[in-house]
Motif scaffolding. Structure first.
Motif, PDB file in Angstrom:
ATOM      1  N   GLU A   1       0.832  -1.216   0.000  1.00  0.00           N
ATOM      2  CA  GLU A   1       0.000   0.000   0.000  1.00  0.00           C
ATOM      3  C   GLU A   1       0.863   1.261   0.000  1.00  0.00           C
ATOM      4  OE1 GLU A   1      -3.485   0.308  -0.193  1.00  0.00           O
ATOM      5  OE2 GLU A   1      -3.366  -1.818  -0.720  1.00  0.00           O
ATOM      6  N   ARG A   2       2.038   1.208   0.661  1.00  0.00           N
ATOM      7  CA  ARG A   2       2.955   2.355   0.603  1.00  0.00           C
ATOM      8  C   ARG A   2       3.417   2.583  -0.840  1.00  0.00           C
ATOM      9  NH1 ARG A   2       6.966   2.334   5.930  1.00  0.00           N
ATOM     10  NH2 ARG A   2       5.313   2.689   7.447  1.00  0.00           N
ATOM     11  N   LYS A   3       3.742   1.477  -1.530  1.00  0.00           N
ATOM     12  CA  LYS A   3       4.162   1.625  -2.938  1.00  0.00           C
ATOM     13  C   LYS A   3       3.029   2.229  -3.764  1.00  0.00           C
ATOM     14  CE  LYS A   3       7.227  -2.394  -2.862  1.00  0.00           C
ATOM     15  NZ  LYS A   3       7.300  -3.814  -3.287  1.00  0.00           N
ATOM     16  N   ARG A   4       1.814   1.765  -3.518  1.00  0.00           N
ATOM     17  CA  ARG A   4       0.649   2.291  -4.249  1.00  0.00           C
ATOM     18  C   ARG A   4       0.462   3.779  -3.943  1.00  0.00           C
ATOM     19  NH1 ARG A   4      -4.994   2.677  -3.984  1.00  0.00           N
ATOM     20  NH2 ARG A   4      -5.181   2.118  -1.788  1.00  0.00           N
ATOM     21  N   PHE A   5       0.676   4.161  -2.693  1.00  0.00           N
ATOM     22  CA  PHE A   5       0.557   5.575  -2.303  1.00  0.00           C
ATOM     23  C   PHE A   5       1.610   6.425  -3.015  1.00  0.00           C
ATOM     24  CE2 PHE A   5       1.877   9.022   0.619  1.00  0.00           C
ATOM     25  CZ  PHE A   5       0.691   9.757   0.645  1.00  0.00           C
ATOM     26  N   TYR A   6       2.883   6.001  -2.946  1.00  0.00           N
ATOM     27  CA  TYR A   6       3.957   6.800  -3.563  1.00  0.00           C
ATOM     28  C   TYR A   6       3.785   6.926  -5.074  1.00  0.00           C
ATOM     29  CZ  TYR A   6       6.587   6.500   0.850  1.00  0.00           C
ATOM     30  OH  TYR A   6       6.990   6.600   2.164  1.00  0.00           O
ATOM     31  N   ALA A   7       3.211   5.893  -5.696  1.00  0.00           N
ATOM     32  CA  ALA A   7       3.046   5.919  -7.157  1.00  0.00           C
ATOM     33  C   ALA A   7       2.188   7.094  -7.602  1.00  0.00           C
ATOM     34  CB  ALA A   7       2.428   4.600  -7.627  1.00  0.00           C
ATOM     35  N   ARG A   8       1.360   7.621  -6.682  1.00  0.00           N
ATOM     36  CA  ARG A   8       0.564   8.811  -7.003  1.00  0.00           C
ATOM     37  C   ARG A   8       1.088  10.041  -6.263  1.00  0.00           C
ATOM     38  NH1 ARG A   8      -4.737   6.548  -4.942  1.00  0.00           N
ATOM     39  NH2 ARG A   8      -5.630   8.580  -5.311  1.00  0.00           N
ATOM     40  N   ALA A   9       1.417   9.880  -4.995  1.00  0.00           N
ATOM     41  CA  ALA A   9       1.755  11.049  -4.159  1.00  0.00           C
ATOM     42  C   ALA A   9       3.017  11.750  -4.641  1.00  0.00           C
ATOM     43  CB  ALA A   9       1.933  10.617  -2.707  1.00  0.00           C
ATOM     44  N   ILE A  10       3.998  10.985  -5.150  1.00  0.00           N
ATOM     45  CA  ILE A  10       5.266  11.615  -5.560  1.00  0.00           C
ATOM     46  C   ILE A  10       5.117  12.335  -6.903  1.00  0.00           C
ATOM     47  CG2 ILE A  10       7.689  11.184  -6.173  1.00  0.00           C
ATOM     48  CD1 ILE A  10       7.777   9.170  -3.844  1.00  0.00           C
ATOM     49  N   PRO A  11       4.675  11.658  -7.988  1.00  0.00           N
ATOM     50  CA  PRO A  11       4.558  12.409  -9.252  1.00  0.00           C
ATOM     51  C   PRO A  11       3.532  13.539  -9.203  1.00  0.00           C
ATOM     52  CG  PRO A  11       3.742  10.158  -9.512  1.00  0.00           C
ATOM     53  CD  PRO A  11       4.389  10.229  -8.170  1.00  0.00           C
TER      54      PRO A  11
END
Ligand code: ZN
Length: 325
Positions: free
Chosen positions: A278-288
């Motif tokens: 879920e952290r990976k899923r979050f970063y995939a949107r939150a960072i870009p």
């Protein structure tokens, strides 16, 4: 003119009240200033980060299988191996409504636990310091129902009665959290205090949501919730979107800015492998998409932007200036 003793008393009382006002005025008192952790804007929305005060949890429990020599560089431990944590409440003023995300630990913790955690119970003072009345809150959202996230949903009065802290608010939580709390499982029974939600469910003041994993549910324009399971089975993040800007209260999926590494999950997490995904899923949107990340338990860094480091690790970065974008 002789001043009667009655007048004198009134004079004293007025003076005492003036002193109290001065003591609790945010500009006058450092202790009070610390109760308003940050202010910012997201598009047209005003965000104020308040606190129920600091508390202490075992550092090993907060960093799971991560060895202490690694985590203590980011979060120093005291003689009892505890680290200092915050209890961040976010107040969003949309221009139409006042929305509160999370309500701290509250004043209903049994004395033994209150002493272990050194819980401060300062959220009402924090609202006062920010000039926000409890009566003006329209909506309260709980990411999940662990006691350190919904404690001031209700207030225990001196006579023992439990009343809603925000009398005019509609409260929202996930139905699965209430049901899980009622199970009182060996693993996490201590995390759920039913007086934080049962009275609100019974009176109809709390609405229970049924969204599934990864589903997004809009509560009002610019405010939505999305489940990010792992810490609990139905943990909800809160999205705040206005004027092309986006902030996210990610709650215990990323409790502090020291927990950004995808594998630095907590001993408290019910499903640590799911948290990593879920952290990976979050970063995939939150960072870009350059979301402002709001941290639930980081007292000193209640919010920040995340980017990928040269080594491919998520790290905090300063806010980009418009010309850098
Ligand atoms: Zn928590």
């Amino acid at each position: 003119m002789r001043v009667s003793s009655c007048d004198k008393q009134i004079g004293h009382r007025a003076h005492a009240e003036r002193m109290m006002t001065q003591m609790t005025h945010p500009a006058e008192n450092a202790a009070t200033r610390n109760l308003v952790r940050a202010r910012t804007t997201v598009g047209d929305f005003e965000l104020t980060i308040l606190t129920d005060g600091t508390y202490f949890l075992d550092g090993g429990a907060m960093f799971g299988v991560v060895p202490k020599p690694l985590w203590e560089k980011r979060a120093p431990a005291d003689a009892q191996n505890r680290i200092l944590l915050g209890t961040n409440t976010v107040v969003v003023r949309t221009g139409r409504q006042t929305v509160v995300i999370e309500t701290g630990i509250g004043n209903k913790l049994p004395e033994k636990l209150r002493a272990i955690y050194d819980a401060k119970a300062r959220l009402p003072e924090s609202f006062n310091a920010a000039g926000i009345r409890l009566e003006e809150v329209d909506v309260v959202i709980n990411s999940h129902l662990h006691f350190d996230h919904c404690g001031w949903n209700t207030t225990r009065l001196h006579d023992g009665r439990v009343v809603p802290t925000f009398p005019n608010a509609r409260y929202f939580a996930h139905r699965g959290e209430v049901e899980h709390g009622h199970l009182q499982l060996e693993r996490d029974a201590v995390s759920y205090i039913s007086a934080n939600y049962d009275p609100l469910v019974e009176s109809g003041q709390m609405s229970l949501l049924d969204l599934k994993a990864g589903e997004i549910h809009t509560l009002m324009r610019g405010i939505s919730v999305e489940t990010f399971p792992g810490h609990t089975h139905q943990l909800m993040a809160v999205h705040i979107e206005s004027g092309g800007e986006h902030a996210c209260y990610i709650s215990d999926l990323l409790p502090t800015s020291a927990h950004l590494d995808v594998t630095w999950v907590m001993g408290y997490d019910l499903d640590p492998l799911r948290c990593i995904e879920e952290r990976k899923r979050f970063y995939a949107r939150a960072i870009p998409e350059e979301w402002l990340v709001l941290f639930t338990h980081d007292h000193h860094t209640p919010m920040g932007y995340v980017s990928w480091s040269d080594k491919g690790k998520p790290v905090l970065r300063p806010k980009r200036q418009p010309q850098e974008k």
